[in-house]
Write a protein that holds these residues in place. Structure first.
Motif, PDB file in Angstrom:
ATOM      1  N   HIS A 152       0.835  -1.208   0.000  1.00  0.00           N
ATOM      2  CA  HIS A 152       0.000   0.000   0.000  1.00  0.00           C
ATOM      3  C   HIS A 152       0.863   1.249   0.000  1.00  0.00           C
ATOM      4  CE1 HIS A 152      -3.097   2.895   1.306  1.00  0.00           C
ATOM      5  NE2 HIS A 152      -3.896   2.083   0.638  1.00  0.00           N
ATOM      6  N   SER A 153       0.536   2.201  -0.842  1.00  0.00           N
ATOM      7  CA  SER A 153       1.368   3.396  -1.031  1.00  0.00           C
ATOM      8  C   SER A 153       1.485   4.243   0.230  1.00  0.00           C
ATOM      9  CB  SER A 153       0.818   4.248  -2.185  1.00  0.00           C
ATOM     10  OG  SER A 153      -0.526   4.640  -1.916  1.00  0.00           O
ATOM     11  N   ASP A 154       0.418   4.276   1.067  1.00  0.00           N
ATOM     12  CA  ASP A 154       0.433   5.129   2.260  1.00  0.00           C
ATOM     13  C   ASP A 154       1.406   4.635   3.321  1.00  0.00           C
ATOM     14  OD1 ASP A 154      -1.447   6.701   1.079  1.00  0.00           O
ATOM     15  OD2 ASP A 154      -3.153   5.897   2.203  1.00  0.00           O
ATOM     16  N   THR A 155       1.697   3.341   3.334  1.00  0.00           N
ATOM     17  CA  THR A 155       2.547   2.760   4.387  1.00  0.00           C
ATOM     18  C   THR A 155       3.822   2.127   3.836  1.00  0.00           C
ATOM     19  OG1 THR A 155       1.228   0.714   4.252  1.00  0.00           O
ATOM     20  CG2 THR A 155       0.614   2.324   5.943  1.00  0.00           C
ATOM     21  N   ARG A 156       4.020   2.207   2.532  1.00  0.00           N
ATOM     22  CA  ARG A 156       5.167   1.537   1.916  1.00  0.00           C
ATOM     23  C   ARG A 156       6.492   2.056   2.458  1.00  0.00           C
ATOM     24  NH1 ARG A 156       4.315   2.380  -3.703  1.00  0.00           N
ATOM     25  NH2 ARG A 156       2.789   0.682  -3.479  1.00  0.00           N
ATOM     26  N   ILE A 157       6.601   3.372   2.603  1.00  0.00           N
ATOM     27  CA  ILE A 157       7.853   3.959   3.085  1.00  0.00           C
ATOM     28  C   ILE A 157       8.144   3.501   4.507  1.00  0.00           C
ATOM     29  CG2 ILE A 157       8.975   6.123   3.720  1.00  0.00           C
ATOM     30  CD1 ILE A 157       7.623   7.451   1.376  1.00  0.00           C
ATOM     31  N   GLN A 158       7.121   3.469   5.364  1.00  0.00           N
ATOM     32  CA  GLN A 158       7.318   3.037   6.743  1.00  0.00           C
ATOM     33  C   GLN A 158       7.838   1.610   6.808  1.00  0.00           C
ATOM     34  OE1 GLN A 158       3.614   3.543   8.768  1.00  0.00           O
ATOM     35  NE2 GLN A 158       3.776   5.761   8.891  1.00  0.00           N
ATOM     36  N   ALA A 159       7.200   0.712   6.054  1.00  0.00           N
ATOM     37  CA  ALA A 159       7.606  -0.696   6.076  1.00  0.00           C
ATOM     38  C   ALA A 159       9.017  -0.867   5.528  1.00  0.00           C
ATOM     39  CB  ALA A 159       6.619  -1.537   5.271  1.00  0.00           C
ATOM     40  N   ALA A 160       9.308  -0.192   4.423  1.00  0.00           N
ATOM     41  CA  ALA A 160      10.623  -0.330   3.805  1.00  0.00           C
ATOM     42  C   ALA A 160      11.726   0.207   4.718  1.00  0.00           C
ATOM     43  CB  ALA A 160      10.652   0.389   2.457  1.00  0.00           C
TER      44      ALA A 160
END
Length: 469
Positions: A435-443
């Protein structure tokens, strides 16, 4: 790491879990109980829950139930390990004993880093709320709040317990008012109200935007529940650690159902789906329906209390985690130094300083720097919980049948439920990556894990070379 032989007689041994020398200064069972019930309730419940309900509709109930089951299983596994090895007292040590030193090092530093970010974020939010009320710079308010709660945590475990008992009581009381008020409202028993029944809930779409928001709601739920495990950490400093651990793990189930799932159901019973507020807390809208005056102002005060509670409990969690890292030789040895009340005061100061530094970055540096801190810690909860699952699987495999039979807390359907929980956590992380909204956090959280593993590899190599030289 060898224990210090130069400590004063009144000081506890440095390698042991920090317990007060006096029973009078330890946490009471009521402290641990309320920490288990309301310790992780923060802004994510009073404000963030509205966003989940708006996007998932009545399916938000399913999101919080699934997330609650995952976290309840994690708590159950923690309870089993705590009763199987009460001498350890921390999931840092469970990971070290079960999976190896690399796991203890990684889970400890990831957990510490996560809560330092939480301290910084919540201190900023609290400073903005208080600064807005008083008309003074918010950074001054944040600094004062940090000084107060670092002082509370430094004085004694009991002072932390008493302050958290009060703060958690306010949060729990607010949710009880919502749930009880919702029941009275739908039955038409409040002044000026008429019988509503379950019509509002019945008209709320179950999958307003399909099933994807429900899955994303599970991610929000799991991250909202993170912090429940602090009660297990605190149990080690209670008057009766064994009893406190058992009680804490059993409380986790109904706390999740009552406070999070119950709040979603109550809001959907009271507020028509089309009238859910988009720019304020749904709690304030519900309280207004009950006829409670100054609803918005009351919720603002409760929100501040919730934020202060998270600051308080996060400092506690950080300091005890840093203590265990130091006791295992993975942080400076001086961090294990304790005052006469058994508090690892240097660990408290270092953890509080980390929070102050993070808050200072928000106020005086680039916004992107503070966003990086928060994003890189975003999915750490999933990583820590996955380590707990793997630790329990390994520790249970090493216990004899007689040892397992004597455990007062056991994970059900071993090993299937634990393995299923681990897979669910991995799947949750995948959802965040997709999901684009949380992708940065997970990565960024995975990058943070890679950095910690590299740091352990370097440290282990340096120590090996030093031993061989």
């Amino acid at each position: 790491m060898s224990e210090s032989t130069s400590a004063k007689p009144s000081s506890p041994p440095r390698g042991e879990w920090p317990r007060s020398g006096s029973r009078r200064e330890r946490l009471k069972n009521r402290h641990v109980t309320l920490l288990a019930i309301g310790g992780c309730i923060g802004a994510s419940l009073f404000v963030g829950i509205g966003e989940v309900v708006r996007s998932a509709g009545a399916g938000a109930i399913l999101s919080y139930v699934i997330g609650g089951v995952i976290v309840f299983f994690v708590m159950r596994m923690l309870g089993e390990m705590a009763t199987a090895r009460p001498d350890l007292g921390s999931f840092v040590d469970y990971a070290r004993e079960s999976l190896g030193a690399w796991a203890g090092f990684s889970v400890g530093w990831m957990y510490w880093y996560f809560f330092v970010g939480v301290i910084a974020f919540e201190a900023v939010v609290a400073g903005q709320i208080v600064g807005g009320w008083l008309g003074i710079p918010s950074w001054i308010c944040s600094l004062v709040i940090m000084v107060v709660f670092v002082g509370v945590n430094t004085y004694s475990a009991r002072s932390f317990g008493e302050s958290e008992f009060f703060l958690a009581s306010v949060k729990v009381g607010t949710i009880v008012v919502l749930v009880v008020g919702a029941v009275l409202f739908v039955l038409g028993l409040l002044p000026g109200a008429h019988f509503v029944g379950v019509s509002n809930l019945g008209h709320a779409p179950f999958l307003v935007n399909g099933f994807e928001p429900v899955v994303r709601g599970v991610v929000t739920a799991v991250l909202s529940y993170f912090g429940t495990e602090i009660a297990v950490i605190a149990s080690a400093e209670s008057e009766d650690p064994g009893r406190a651990v058992v009680r804490t793990t059993r409380l986790a189930a109904w706390r999740i159902v009552l406070f999070f799932v119950g709040s979603v159901v109550a809001l959907l019973l009271v507020l028509p789906f089309s009238e859910l507020p988009t720019d304020s807390s749904p709690f304030a809208a519900a309280f207004s329906r009950f006829g409670i005056p100054f609803s918005a102002q009351i919720v603002d005060v409760v929100l501040l209390v919730a934020v202060l509670s998270i600051v308080n409990s996060s400092i506690y969690a950080c300091s005890r985690t840093l203590f265990r890292l130091s006791a295992n030789g993975w942080a400076p040895a001086s961090v294990t130094t304790r005052n006469r009340r058994g508090v690892p005061w240097r660990a408290v100061l270092l953890s509080g300083s980390g929070g102050v530094l993070g808050a200072a970055i928000n106020f005086f540096a680039s916004e992107k720097a503070f966003a990086f801190i928060l994003d890189s810690a975003g999915a750490v909860a999933l990583i820590v919980y996955a380590f707990i699952c793997l630790s329990q699987l390994r520790m249970r495999a090493r216990l004899s049948a007689d040892e397992v039979a004597r455990l007062p807390v056991r994970m059900w359907c071993h090993p299937w439920f634990a393995a299923l929980c681990a897979l669910a956590l991995v799947a949750t992380d995948v959802v965040m990556l997709v999901h684009s909204d949380t992708r940065i956090q997970a990565a960024l959280s995975l990058v943070a894990l890679a950095v910690v593993l590299c740091a352990y590899g370097i440290l282990a190599a340096v120590r090996k070379r030093a031993r061989n030289s």
